[in-house]
Design a protein around this motif. Structure first.
Motif, PDB file in Angstrom:
ATOM      1  N   TYR A 190       0.845  -1.199   0.000  1.00  0.00           N
ATOM      2  CA  TYR A 190       0.000   0.000   0.000  1.00  0.00           C
ATOM      3  C   TYR A 190       0.880   1.249   0.000  1.00  0.00           C
ATOM      4  CZ  TYR A 190      -3.033   3.703   1.687  1.00  0.00           C
ATOM      5  OH  TYR A 190      -3.713   4.880   1.836  1.00  0.00           O
ATOM      6  N   ILE A 191       0.559   2.203  -0.870  1.00  0.00           N
ATOM      7  CA  ILE A 191       1.277   3.477  -0.932  1.00  0.00           C
ATOM      8  C   ILE A 191       0.333   4.557  -0.439  1.00  0.00           C
ATOM      9  CG2 ILE A 191       2.490   5.128  -2.400  1.00  0.00           C
ATOM     10  CD1 ILE A 191       3.061   2.897  -4.340  1.00  0.00           C
TER      11      ILE A 191
ATOM     12  N   LEU B  31      -2.296   7.241 -15.685  1.00  0.00           N
ATOM     13  CA  LEU B  31      -1.816   6.331 -14.655  1.00  0.00           C
ATOM     14  C   LEU B  31      -2.845   6.185 -13.540  1.00  0.00           C
ATOM     15  CD1 LEU B  31       0.591   4.614 -13.728  1.00  0.00           C
ATOM     16  CD2 LEU B  31       1.480   6.630 -12.561  1.00  0.00           C
ATOM     17  N   GLY B  32      -3.675   7.230 -13.377  1.00  0.00           N
ATOM     18  CA  GLY B  32      -4.682   7.203 -12.328  1.00  0.00           C
ATOM     19  C   GLY B  32      -5.739   6.138 -12.500  1.00  0.00           C
ATOM     20  N   THR B  33      -5.805   5.509 -13.667  1.00  0.00           N
ATOM     21  CA  THR B  33      -6.786   4.437 -13.874  1.00  0.00           C
ATOM     22  C   THR B  33      -6.362   3.134 -13.212  1.00  0.00           C
ATOM     23  OG1 THR B  33      -5.741   3.811 -15.971  1.00  0.00           O
ATOM     24  CG2 THR B  33      -7.493   5.455 -16.071  1.00  0.00           C
ATOM     25  N   SER B  34      -5.180   3.116 -12.573  1.00  0.00           N
ATOM     26  CA  SER B  34      -4.671   1.880 -11.969  1.00  0.00           C
ATOM     27  C   SER B  34      -5.567   1.362 -10.861  1.00  0.00           C
ATOM     28  CB  SER B  34      -3.250   2.112 -11.428  1.00  0.00           C
ATOM     29  OG  SER B  34      -2.389   2.557 -12.460  1.00  0.00           O
ATOM     30  N   CYS B  35      -6.068   2.278 -10.015  1.00  0.00           N
ATOM     31  CA  CYS B  35      -6.931   1.868  -8.911  1.00  0.00           C
ATOM     32  C   CYS B  35      -7.732   3.075  -8.445  1.00  0.00           C
ATOM     33  CB  CYS B  35      -6.121   1.278  -7.758  1.00  0.00           C
ATOM     34  SG  CYS B  35      -5.043   2.487  -6.943  1.00  0.00           S
ATOM     35  N   LYS B  36      -8.671   2.852  -7.543  1.00  0.00           N
ATOM     36  CA  LYS B  36      -9.582   3.895  -7.096  1.00  0.00           C
ATOM     37  C   LYS B  36      -8.837   5.061  -6.429  1.00  0.00           C
ATOM     38  CE  LYS B  36     -13.698   4.648  -4.242  1.00  0.00           C
ATOM     39  NZ  LYS B  36     -14.695   3.997  -3.356  1.00  0.00           N
ATOM     40  N   ASP B  37      -7.893   4.739  -5.536  1.00  0.00           N
ATOM     41  CA  ASP B  37      -7.155   5.799  -4.839  1.00  0.00           C
ATOM     42  C   ASP B  37      -6.337   6.638  -5.809  1.00  0.00           C
ATOM     43  OD1 ASP B  37      -8.201   5.078  -2.423  1.00  0.00           O
ATOM     44  OD2 ASP B  37      -6.476   3.875  -1.798  1.00  0.00           O
ATOM     45  N   TRP B  38      -5.710   5.980  -6.786  1.00  0.00           N
ATOM     46  CA  TRP B  38      -4.901   6.714  -7.748  1.00  0.00           C
ATOM     47  C   TRP B  38      -5.781   7.552  -8.669  1.00  0.00           C
ATOM     48  CZ3 TRP B  38       0.548   5.912  -9.292  1.00  0.00           C
ATOM     49  CH2 TRP B  38       1.293   5.284  -8.275  1.00  0.00           C
ATOM     50  N   THR B  39      -6.989   7.064  -8.969  1.00  0.00           N
ATOM     51  CA  THR B  39      -7.913   7.832  -9.797  1.00  0.00           C
ATOM     52  C   THR B  39      -8.271   9.156  -9.121  1.00  0.00           C
ATOM     53  OG1 THR B  39      -8.864   5.850 -10.786  1.00  0.00           O
ATOM     54  CG2 THR B  39     -10.192   7.868 -10.891  1.00  0.00           C
ATOM     55  N   GLY B  40      -8.594   9.098  -7.810  1.00  0.00           N
ATOM     56  CA  GLY B  40      -8.924  10.306  -7.068  1.00  0.00           C
ATOM     57  C   GLY B  40      -7.750  11.254  -6.975  1.00  0.00           C
ATOM     58  N   ALA B  41      -6.551  10.700  -6.766  1.00  0.00           N
ATOM     59  CA  ALA B  41      -5.356  11.537  -6.666  1.00  0.00           C
ATOM     60  C   ALA B  41      -5.028  12.189  -8.009  1.00  0.00           C
ATOM     61  CB  ALA B  41      -4.175  10.702  -6.174  1.00  0.00           C
TER      62      ALA B  41
END
Length: 329
Positions: free
Chosen positions: A3-4, A24-34
Motif C-alpha cells: 500500500y502506498i 496512470l490514475g486508472t490503476s486503482c480507485k485511490d490513484w484515480t482520485g489523486a
C-alpha cells in the motif's frame, strides 16, 4: 501489492506530465482520485502557454510550481504560421500570420471553431482581440480590431459584422454583467453594445499619469468591478492599479486586491481567487511578450515590488508568443 499512502501518490503524480498522471490514475480507485486533483483541467489557476520552436507542441508552465512544465500538442495547426490572439475561458484565439482563417481552440478538450473569413483580406500582425466568454456559452461575442474597423462575431453567425470606429478606440475591452466597456489610447472610457454597435461615453476622468510614455495598460474585470492597471515597460518596477468609481466618475488608486490575483499579458487581464487557484493573493502576475529572460514577473501589492522568475533553460533562447490560459472543459 504494498500500500502506498495517498499523499505519496499525489507527490508522484504532481512530478509527472499531468496528462500521463491522469492515465496512470486508472490503476486503482485511490490513484484515480489523486490523479483528478493534479489534472490541469481541474485547476482554477491560469497556466502560461508558450510557443516554442516546435510546429506541433507548446510548453505549459504551472504558476503554482515553476518546476512543473510539460508539453501539450496543438492538433491541426502548424504553429509557425500562427500566433496567439489571446485566451478566454480555456479557449485560445489562433491568428494566422498572413491571410487565412482565425480559429478558436480549446487545447485541453481539442474542441475547435473555424471562424468566417474576415472581409477585405487578412489582419495586421498583433491585432487586438477580445472574447466575452467561451464560444460554447450563450451570448459569447468575439471582437477584433483592424485599424479603423471593429469586427464582431457571435456563434451562429455566418459572417462578421463590421463597424467603423476611430483609430484610437477599443484598445482594451472588458465585459461586466453583460455590458461592454472599452478604453482608448487617450484614456477615454466608453460603454457600448453590439448588433448594432452603440457607444456611450462615460465622461470619467482619465487615470492619473495616463500620458506617461512606454507603458502597458490593461482593463480587468474583477468580482464585478473594473480595474485599470498600468505597468512601466522594460525593467522598471513601477505598477499602479486603479478601481473605477463610476458613481463619482473617477479612477481611485488601490494598493490591495485582497484574495484576488491578476494575470496580465498583451492587453488581456484575468482575475482569480488566489485561495481557489492555489497562488498568492494581492499580487499581479505579468508576462511580457517575447521575454527571453523571464518566464513572468510577480508584483506584490503590499511591498510594491516585483519578483522575477527567470527561465530555467537557455535564458537567451528566442522564445515565441505566450498567453495565460485557464483550463476549462
Amino acid at each position: 501489492m504494498a500500500y502506498i499512502p495517498v499523499d505519496v501518490v499525489e507527490l508522484i503524480l504532481m512530478r509527472m506530465n499531468p496528462k500521463d498522471a491522469v492515465r496512470l490514475g486508472t490503476s486503482c480507485k485511490d490513484w484515480t482520485g489523486a490523479a483528478a486533483r493534479v489534472d490541469p483541467t481541474k485547476r482554477k489557476a491560469p497556466w502560461l502557454l508558450v510557443q516554442t520552436n516546435s510546429d506541433t507542441t507548446c510548453a505549459l508552465q504551472s504558476v503554482r510550481d515553476q518546476k512543473v512544465l510539460f508539453k501539450i500538442r496543438i492538433h491541426g495547426f502548424v504553429l509557425r504560421h500562427y500566433h496567439f490572439g489571446g485566451s478566454w475561458n480555456g479557449w485560445l484565439v489562433l491568428q494566422p500570420n498572413r491571410h487565412g482563417q482565425i480559429s478558436l481552440l480549446n487545447p485541453f478538450s481539442r474542441a475547435r471553431w473555424d471562424l468566417p473569413i474576415l472581409p477585405r483580406g487578412g489582419l495586421p500582425s498583433r491585432s487586438f482581440f477580445y472574447m466575452s466568454s467561451a464560444p460554447t456559452t450563450s451570448g459569447c461575442v468575439l471582437f477584433v480590431r483592424k485599424l479603423t474597423m471593429l469586427y464582431v462575431w457571435s456563434p451562429g453567425h455566418e459572417f462578421w459584422t463590421a463597424e467603423h470606429v476611430e483609430a484610437t478606440e477599443f484598445n482594451s475591452i472588458v465585459c461586466v454583467e453583460g455590458q461592454f466597456y472599452a478604453m482608448n489610447e487617450e484614456g477615454r472610457l466608453i460603454s457600448f453594445r453590439v448588433f448594432p454597435l452603440r457607444i456611450r461615453e462615460l465622461h470619467v476622468c482619465r487615470p492619473p499619469a495616463y500620458n506617461v510614455p512606454r507603458q502597458e495598460r490593461f482593463l480587468v474585470e474583477s468580482c464585478g468591478e473594473i480595474l485599470y492597471v498600468v505597468i512601466a515597460e522594460h525593467e522598471s518596477t513601477e505598477m499602479s492599479v486603479f478601481r473605477l468609481d463610476l458613481g463619482n466618475r473617477a479612477w481611485v488608486k488601490t494598493t490591495r486586491l485582497g484574495d484576488r490575483a491578476l494575470f496580465l499579458h498583451w492587453k488581456q487581464g484575468i482575475s482569480v481567487s488566489a485561495g481557489e487557484a492555489g497562488c498568492k493573493g494581492n499580487r499581479v502576475y505579468y508576462s511580457r511578450r517575447y521575454d527571453s529572460r523571464n518566464v513572468w514577473r510577480v508584483y506584490d501589492m503590499e511591498k510594491q515590488s516585483f519578483t522575477r522568475f527567470p527561465r530555467r533553460d537557455s535564458p537567451h533562447r528566442s522564445f515565441h508568443d505566450n498567453v495565460w490560459i485557464t483550463p476549462e472543459n
